[in-house]
Design a protein around this motif. Structure first.
Motif, PDB file in Angstrom:
ATOM      1  N   ASP A  26      19.911  -7.690   8.378  1.00 40.51           N
ATOM      2  CA  ASP A  26      19.496  -6.974   7.423  1.00 40.51           C
ATOM      3  C   ASP A  26      17.905  -6.686   7.182  1.00 40.51           C
ATOM      4  O   ASP A  26      17.536  -6.387   6.422  1.00 40.51           O
ATOM      5  N   GLU A  27      17.139  -7.305   8.265  1.00 46.38           N
ATOM      6  CA  GLU A  27      15.916  -7.366   8.039  1.00 46.38           C
ATOM      7  C   GLU A  27      15.271  -5.990   8.408  1.00 46.38           C
ATOM      8  O   GLU A  27      15.449  -5.448   9.338  1.00 46.38           O
ATOM      9  N   ILE A  28      14.374  -5.542   7.602  1.00 41.73           N
ATOM     10  CA  ILE A  28      13.891  -4.350   7.782  1.00 41.73           C
ATOM     11  C   ILE A  28      12.649  -4.242   9.084  1.00 41.73           C
ATOM     12  O   ILE A  28      11.978  -5.284   9.114  1.00 41.73           O
ATOM     13  N   ILE A  82      20.826  -1.876  15.533  1.00 36.70           N
ATOM     14  CA  ILE A  82      20.183  -1.346  14.565  1.00 36.70           C
ATOM     15  C   ILE A  82      20.676  -0.227  13.621  1.00 36.70           C
ATOM     16  O   ILE A  82      21.760   0.223  14.323  1.00 36.70           O
ATOM     17  N   TRP A  92      15.113   3.484   5.359  1.00 44.56           N
ATOM     18  CA  TRP A  92      14.497   2.400   6.420  1.00 44.56           C
ATOM     19  C   TRP A  92      15.217   2.151   7.525  1.00 44.56           C
ATOM     20  O   TRP A  92      16.582   2.566   7.564  1.00 44.56           O
ATOM     21  N   LYS A 138      16.960  -1.053   9.889  1.00 46.04           N
ATOM     22  CA  LYS A 138      17.197  -2.574   9.643  1.00 46.04           C
ATOM     23  C   LYS A 138      18.257  -2.948  10.888  1.00 46.04           C
ATOM     24  O   LYS A 138      18.529  -2.043  11.622  1.00 46.04           O
ATOM     25  N   SER A 139      18.170  -4.532  11.118  1.00 46.70           N
ATOM     26  CA  SER A 139      18.731  -5.161  12.105  1.00 46.70           C
ATOM     27  C   SER A 139      20.120  -5.367  11.690  1.00 46.70           C
ATOM     28  O   SER A 139      20.353  -5.899  10.411  1.00 46.70           O
ATOM     29  N   THR A 140      21.093  -4.880  12.260  1.00 43.44           N
ATOM     30  CA  THR A 140      22.367  -4.966  11.574  1.00 43.44           C
ATOM     31  C   THR A 140      23.158  -6.616  12.242  1.00 43.44           C
ATOM     32  O   THR A 140      24.324  -6.734  12.062  1.00 43.44           O
ATOM     33  N   SER A 170      21.761 -10.323  14.179  1.00 43.38           N
ATOM     34  CA  SER A 170      20.646 -11.022  14.653  1.00 43.38           C
ATOM     35  C   SER A 170      20.924 -12.355  15.592  1.00 43.38           C
ATOM     36  O   SER A 170      22.262 -12.868  15.788  1.00 43.38           O
TER      37      SER A 170
END
Length: 260
Positions: free
Chosen positions: A146-148, A193, A231, A233-235, A237
């Motif tokens: 969830d990081e942008i 993403i 935006w 985000k990474s879905t 990681s």
């Protein structure tokens, strides 16, 4: 005795002579009789004239009465006509006022609607186009879910909706937008993403290939209200999640207002 007979004879002869005369002037009684006769005739004529005058007066009075009645009837008829005309004028005036007010209200509404349309058209004409295109990801490691993903270099940013420091696009105006995201992944690495509108993923993509670098594009057309945010985000990681970035593989994020 002889004198008496002589006097009597004279009187008889005088009376005879007077009665035989065409214009008796010899007897006071004859004159008075003629005068009386003339007076009687005159009186008869006067009486006849008086009767004629009375008849004429009666006719005049009757005629005047007819005229008065006719005038009264005409006055009443005129009063009725005047009242009817006045009522009709007032009715027509009220109808005209109502029609005028309805017309004025409709025209006012139409003018306000046209003015609003012109204002909106003018705002559209004066408003710069809303479009952005950014590239170059500062952090290629996708080690946080969830990081942008921040695209730090802006090629175009009409409307200044995209912020290169946060990676977030804020819609300057509401409307129908098109967004696209292009990402690349290292050989044997993953790049998962998602394209996000107000916290909700509206499009997603996954890059992975065991033997080659891979690039994919994901896009969406969505209606965005003024002030809403979009935006990337990474879905997912982890150590095996990483973006590729070089002269041949560019990661990009772009958006365009299609219609508002």
């Amino acid at each position: 005795m002889g004198f008496s007979l002589l006097f009597s004879f004279v009187i008889v002869v005088g009376i005879y002579n007077c009665s035989e005369a065409r214009e008796p002037v010899c007897s006071k009684f004859a004159y008075e009789e003629q005068l009386l006769e003339k007076m009687i005739r005159t009186e008869i004529k006067v009486e006849t004239m008086v009767n004629e005058i009375k008849k004429t007066e009666e006719n005049v009075i009757s005629t005047l009465g007819d005229i008065k009645r006719a005038v009264a009837d005409f006055t009443d008829m005129f009063a009725d006509m005047k009242e009817n005309i006045t009522d009709e004028i007032e009715r027509r005036e009220e109808s005209f006022k109502k029609l005028f007010e309805e017309t004025r209200t409709n025209l006012t509404s139409d003018m306000e609607a046209k003015r609003e349309e012109l204002t909106q058209l003018q705002e559209k004409l004066e408003r710069p186009p809303i479009v952005f295109h950014a590239h170059h990801v500062a952090d290629k490691l996708l080690d946080k879910t969830d990081e942008i993903i921040i695209f730090t270099k802006s090629v175009i940013n009409e409307g200044t909706g995209y912020d290169t420091s946060t990676g977030i696009f804020t819609a300057p105006v509401g409307g129908l937008y098109q967004f696209s995201v292009h990402t690349c992944a290292y050989i044997g690495k993953y790049a998962l993403i998602g394209l996000v509108l107000e916290g909700k993923v509206i499009a997603a993509d996954m890059n992975y290939d065991k033997y080659y670098h891979t690039c994919n594009t994901v896009a969406a057309i969505v209606r965005v209200r003024s002030g809403e945010k979009v935006w990337v985000k990474s879905t997912a990681s982890g150590s095996v999640h990483q973006l590729l970035q070089n002269a041949d593989a560019m990661n990009t994020f772009s958006g365009l207002l299609l219609n508002n």
